[in-house]
Structure formats: structure tokens, C-alpha cells
Design a protein around this motif. Structure first.
Motif, PDB file in Angstrom:
ATOM      1  N   MET A  14       0.800  -1.135   0.073  1.00 26.94           N
ATOM      2  CA  MET A  14       0.019   0.034  -0.095  1.00 26.94           C
ATOM      3  C   MET A  14       0.955   1.306  -0.125  1.00 26.94           C
ATOM      4  O   MET A  14       0.632   2.075  -0.616  1.00 26.94           O
ATOM      5  CB  MET A  14      -1.008   0.073   1.102  1.00 26.94           C
ATOM      6  CG  MET A  14      -1.893   1.130   1.141  1.00 26.94           C
ATOM      7  SD  MET A  14      -3.236   0.984   2.497  1.00 26.94           S
ATOM      8  CE  MET A  14      -2.287   1.956   3.549  1.00 26.94           C
ATOM      9  N   ARG A  15       1.962   1.196   0.722  1.00 23.72           N
ATOM     10  CA  ARG A  15       3.064   2.348   0.803  1.00 23.72           C
ATOM     11  C   ARG A  15       3.613   2.631  -0.612  1.00 23.72           C
ATOM     12  O   ARG A  15       3.614   3.893  -0.964  1.00 23.72           O
ATOM     13  CB  ARG A  15       3.834   2.283   2.033  1.00 23.72           C
ATOM     14  CG  ARG A  15       4.925   3.445   2.007  1.00 23.72           C
ATOM     15  CD  ARG A  15       5.726   3.373   3.371  1.00 23.72           C
ATOM     16  NE  ARG A  15       6.721   2.047   3.458  1.00 23.72           N
ATOM     17  CZ  ARG A  15       6.485   1.165   4.072  1.00 23.72           C
ATOM     18  NH1 ARG A  15       5.523   0.872   4.855  1.00 23.72           N
ATOM     19  NH2 ARG A  15       7.484   0.036   3.985  1.00 23.72           N
ATOM     20  N   ILE A  16       4.074   1.378  -1.351  1.00 30.39           N
ATOM     21  CA  ILE A  16       4.548   1.738  -2.702  1.00 30.39           C
ATOM     22  C   ILE A  16       3.172   2.238  -3.587  1.00 30.39           C
ATOM     23  O   ILE A  16       3.581   3.101  -4.437  1.00 30.39           O
ATOM     24  CB  ILE A  16       5.099   0.505  -3.214  1.00 30.39           C
ATOM     25  CG1 ILE A  16       6.031   0.080  -2.441  1.00 30.39           C
ATOM     26  CG2 ILE A  16       5.172   0.377  -4.736  1.00 30.39           C
ATOM     27  CD1 ILE A  16       6.870  -1.316  -2.495  1.00 30.39           C
ATOM     28  N   ASP A  69      10.387  -4.039   2.391  1.00 31.56           N
ATOM     29  CA  ASP A  69       9.981  -2.636   3.169  1.00 31.56           C
ATOM     30  C   ASP A  69      11.035  -1.446   3.046  1.00 31.56           C
ATOM     31  O   ASP A  69      10.745  -0.551   3.039  1.00 31.56           O
ATOM     32  CB  ASP A  69      10.094  -3.355   4.693  1.00 31.56           C
ATOM     33  CG  ASP A  69       9.817  -1.889   5.648  1.00 31.56           C
ATOM     34  OD1 ASP A  69       8.694  -1.250   5.587  1.00 31.56           O
ATOM     35  OD2 ASP A  69      10.938  -1.563   6.612  1.00 31.56           O
ATOM     36  N   PRO A  70      12.326  -1.704   3.182  1.00 30.45           N
ATOM     37  CA  PRO A  70      13.248  -0.895   2.912  1.00 30.45           C
ATOM     38  C   PRO A  70      13.047  -0.284   1.504  1.00 30.45           C
ATOM     39  O   PRO A  70      13.507   0.824   1.042  1.00 30.45           O
ATOM     40  CB  PRO A  70      14.753  -1.401   3.283  1.00 30.45           C
ATOM     41  CG  PRO A  70      14.426  -2.848   2.992  1.00 30.45           C
ATOM     42  CD  PRO A  70      13.036  -3.113   3.403  1.00 30.45           C
ATOM     43  N   LYS A  74      12.757   3.688   0.689  1.00 28.16           N
ATOM     44  CA  LYS A  74      13.734   4.500  -0.218  1.00 28.16           C
ATOM     45  C   LYS A  74      12.933   5.069  -1.579  1.00 28.16           C
ATOM     46  O   LYS A  74      13.400   5.883  -2.097  1.00 28.16           O
ATOM     47  CB  LYS A  74      14.961   3.439  -0.584  1.00 28.16           C
ATOM     48  CG  LYS A  74      15.772   3.096   0.505  1.00 28.16           C
ATOM     49  CD  LYS A  74      16.831   2.216   0.487  1.00 28.16           C
ATOM     50  CE  LYS A  74      17.443   1.751   1.551  1.00 28.16           C
ATOM     51  NZ  LYS A  74      16.778   1.938   2.881  1.00 28.16           N
ATOM     52  N   LEU A  75      11.989   4.268  -2.278  1.00 30.72           N
ATOM     53  CA  LEU A  75      11.321   4.762  -3.231  1.00 30.72           C
ATOM     54  C   LEU A  75      10.648   6.050  -2.700  1.00 30.72           C
ATOM     55  O   LEU A  75      10.669   7.000  -3.518  1.00 30.72           O
ATOM     56  CB  LEU A  75      10.267   3.846  -3.644  1.00 30.72           C
ATOM     57  CG  LEU A  75      10.868   2.768  -4.556  1.00 30.72           C
ATOM     58  CD1 LEU A  75      10.039   1.540  -5.003  1.00 30.72           C
ATOM     59  CD2 LEU A  75      11.442   3.149  -6.049  1.00 30.72           C
ATOM     60  N   ILE A 100      21.179  12.323   0.752  1.00 31.79           N
ATOM     61  CA  ILE A 100      20.166  11.132   1.088  1.00 31.79           C
ATOM     62  C   ILE A 100      20.253  10.263  -0.016  1.00 31.79           C
ATOM     63  O   ILE A 100      20.209   8.930   0.534  1.00 31.79           O
ATOM     64  CB  ILE A 100      18.907  12.022   1.522  1.00 31.79           C
ATOM     65  CG1 ILE A 100      19.184  12.972   2.983  1.00 31.79           C
ATOM     66  CG2 ILE A 100      17.849  11.079   1.695  1.00 31.79           C
ATOM     67  CD1 ILE A 100      17.816  13.716   3.259  1.00 31.79           C
ATOM     68  N   ILE A 101      19.774  10.468  -1.172  1.00 27.06           N
ATOM     69  CA  ILE A 101      19.617   9.546  -2.168  1.00 27.06           C
ATOM     70  C   ILE A 101      20.964   8.851  -2.553  1.00 27.06           C
ATOM     71  O   ILE A 101      20.832   7.734  -2.584  1.00 27.06           O
ATOM     72  CB  ILE A 101      18.849  10.349  -3.353  1.00 27.06           C
ATOM     73  CG1 ILE A 101      17.577  10.706  -2.997  1.00 27.06           C
ATOM     74  CG2 ILE A 101      19.250   9.314  -4.622  1.00 27.06           C
ATOM     75  CD1 ILE A 101      17.060  11.730  -4.062  1.00 27.06           C
ATOM     76  N   GLY A 102      21.927   9.663  -2.404  1.00 23.94           N
ATOM     77  CA  GLY A 102      23.195   9.060  -2.809  1.00 23.94           C
ATOM     78  C   GLY A 102      23.688   8.051  -1.591  1.00 23.94           C
ATOM     79  O   GLY A 102      24.094   6.811  -2.012  1.00 23.94           O
TER      80      GLY A 102
END
Length: 188
Positions: A14-16, A69-70, A74-75, A100-102
Motif C-alpha cells: 500500500m505504501r508503494i 520494506d526498505p 527508499k522509493l 540522502i539519495i546517494g
């Protein structure tokens, strides 16, 4: 690997699913789109907490859930940071977002590599990583909201928290890299 769809996994899925919804609402030419985006992001954060809680409490932890989950986290973070940088284009926002993304890409790759050499336990989530995530999520929620609230400059607070998150991000990345490289050095 058998994929098990249980309550925690469904919450993660659902989060995705909230990611494209947030992106669509983000670009709607609607005065309250920022508020709705902040609430969608908040709902995603709640599902993140709930899926972990239910997985542990109901003993529903699965390899697929541990992988998914991770990825969902991250997405959500990467996509929302890209949206925010596009909207509020400035080096002041782009630099901590890139850090943060790197870091997320680096640590995900490090975890994969450590798993390949049989050392996946070396790069576990630390308390520092949890603090980083908390600062990051609060910052992103504030940056999505953007408007002053009761005289408090929410967007400025979001920037401040994002810089705190970026510092914690670098600190936790260095900690993970040190732990991984010490294991590698011991095994050579």
C-alpha cells in the motif's frame, strides 16, 4: 523464495501504491495539493511503522517483507525529494537531497555486496539510522506542507531538518562503511 502476502506485506505494498498517488496530487493545480501530499506522506509513514509493528508482534516476518520494506521507504523518499527539488529548485535543497539519495544507493549496494559474501548481518539498521530516518521524514513532511503554521516557518524548519538528516545520513553511512570494511579486512 515464496512470496507471502500477509498484513505487513500488504501495508508495504500500500505504501508503494501511495507513491504515484502522491506524485499525481503533487502536480494538481489545486490550492490544497500540498496539504493532501503531506497527509499522503504521513499515511505512508504510518504504514511503515505499522508493517514493522505487525510483523514483529504477530510473528509475520518474511524474507520478502524484509526485502520489500526498505525498498518502499527508499522509493518514497527518493521520489518525493526529486519532486521537491524540482518544485523548489535551489542548491540549498538539491545538495541535502543528493546526499540522502546517494547514501541510500550506497548502503543498499553495500548490503547486497555484504550478503553476497555472507556478511549480511554486518550492515544492520542502527539507532543512528533510525534517528536519520525520523529527521528525514519530518523534514520531507514539512517541505511538502511548505506554508507557515501559527507563525512558524514550516518550510524553513523543513530545510533545517533536512540538513540535520543529511548530516546524520553521512554519519550513518560512514559507520556502516567502517563496519563493513573492518569485516572485510578481518576476512582477508
Amino acid at each position: 523464495m515464496k512470496i507471502e502476502y500477509n498484513l505487513p506485506t500488504n501495508l508495504t505494498l500500500m505504501r508503494i501504491a501511495l507513491i504515484p498517488l502522491l506524485a499525481v496530487v503533487f502536480y494538481l493545480p489545486w490550492q490544497n495539493a500540498n496539504v493532501v501530499c503531506m497527509f499522503i506522506f504521513l499515511a505512508a509513514g504510518i504504514t511503515d511503522w505499522l508493517d514493522g509493528y505487525f510483523a514483529r508482534k504477530m510473528q509475520l516476518e518474511t524474507p520478502f517483507g524484509a526485502f520489500l520494506d526498505p525498498v518502499a521507504d527508499k522509493l518514497m523518499v527518493a521520489i518525493v525529494l526529486v519532486l521537491l527539488v524540482q518544485q523548489q529548485a535551489s542548491a540549498a535543497l538539491a545538495i541535502p537531497a543528493a546526499i540522502i539519495i546517494g547514501r541510500e544507493i550506497t548502503i543498499a549496494s553495500l548490503r547486497e555486496w555484504m550478503a553476497e559474501i555472507g556478511q549480511q548481518g554486518t550492515v544492520k539498521v542502527s539507532q543512528l539510522g533510525k534517528w536519520k530516518t525520523s529527521a528525514q521524514m519530518l523534514a520531507i513532511g514539512m517541505l511538502l506542507y511548505r506554508e507557515d503554521l501559527l507563525g512558524i516557518p514550516i518550510n524553513y524548519c523543513g530545510y533545517t531538518l533536512l540538513y540535520i538528516a543529511a548530516i546524520l545520513t553521512l554519519w550513518s553511512m560512514i559507520s556502516y562503511l567502517k563496519a563493513a570494511f573492518s569485516v572485510i579486512a578481518e576476512n582477508n
